[in-house]
Scaffold this motif. Structure first.
Motif, PDB file in Angstrom:
ATOM      1  N   CYS A  31       0.836  -1.198   0.000  1.00 35.63           N
ATOM      2  CA  CYS A  31       0.000   0.000   0.000  1.00 35.63           C
ATOM      3  C   CYS A  31       0.874   1.253   0.000  1.00 35.63           C
ATOM      4  O   CYS A  31       1.756   1.399   0.843  1.00 35.63           O
ATOM      5  N   CYS A  33      -0.522   4.341   0.251  1.00 33.53           N
ATOM      6  CA  CYS A  33      -1.348   5.485   0.686  1.00 33.53           C
ATOM      7  C   CYS A  33      -0.646   6.313   1.762  1.00 33.53           C
ATOM      8  O   CYS A  33       0.243   5.853   2.471  1.00 33.53           O
ATOM      9  N   CYS A  36      -0.819   4.959   5.468  1.00 30.70           N
ATOM     10  CA  CYS A  36       0.143   3.907   5.814  1.00 30.70           C
ATOM     11  C   CYS A  36       1.534   4.507   6.028  1.00 30.70           C
ATOM     12  O   CYS A  36       2.256   4.105   6.937  1.00 30.70           O
TER      13      CYS A  36
END
Ligand SMILES: [Zn+2]
Ligand SMILES: [Zn+2]
Length: 190
Positions: A31, A33, A36
């Motif tokens: 991930c 994003c 995160c």
């Protein structure tokens, strides 16, 4: 050789293992994003950017703690953010969950495992940055289908009640969530 499905925090006070069954049903993703990333920086881990955070998505009933379960702590990056569990002893980020035990899901940090290659190939890449465009998720359909099928099977079998993260009677998490402010989150990403 150490069992590859053993996981631990940095200092070793929290230790447990993932069942073979959960490994087979799980989905390894990465991930990209901002949340995160912010979570890693908040816990003083190396900044993953421009790289992602490696996660292994499973049903929580596949986790067994051998020790230190009571050291799990919880934070959120916004009032509605994912539950982000970390080790109270040493600050290592451990796992993400949804906010209710009735939505059985855990995204474990792959780096916590003795051998993350044992978790299998990366099946999806979430929020991949694209120059001048919205981030894209590659393998999204596969990721969502696997997640739903795991959740449904945990719900139908009653295994959703076997979670280390919640008191299933009250639905409350085992640790009270600390929510960081918008400003704090923004400062992490500067
Ligand atoms: Zn993310
Ligand atoms: Zn620790």
């Amino acid at each position: 050789m150490a069992d590859p499905l053993i996981f631990a925090c940095d200092c070793g006070k929290i230790r447990g293992e993932l069942s073979q069954e959960a490994r087979k049903a799980g989905t390894r993703i990465v991930c990209f994003c901002a949340d995160c990333r912010a979570n890693e920086i908040y816990h003083k881990q190396p900044d993953p950017a421009p790289g992602p955070v490696d996660l292994f998505q499973v049903n929580p009933d596949g986790l067994t703690f051998h020790q230190g379960e009571d050291l799990l702590r919880l934070m959120r990056l916004s009032p509605k953010g994912l539950f982000r569990w970390y080790a109270g002893c040493c600050g290592t980020p451990m796992a993400n969950t949804l906010a209710k035990p009735t939505l059985p899901f855990a995204g474990l940090r792959s780096d916590r495992f003795a051998n993350k290659d044992a978790l299998g190939k990366i099946r999806a890449r979430a929020f991949v940055p694209k120059q001048g465009k919205q981030p894209r998720t590659e393998g999204a359909a596969r990721m969502v289908m696997s997640l739903l099928s795991r959740m449904i099977s945990a719900r139908l079998s009653g295994r959703w009640k076997e979670t280390p993260f919640f008191d299933v009677e009250s639905g409350e998490p085992v640790s009270k969530p600390e929510v960081i402010s918008k400003e704090e989150r923004a400062a992490l990403l500067r």
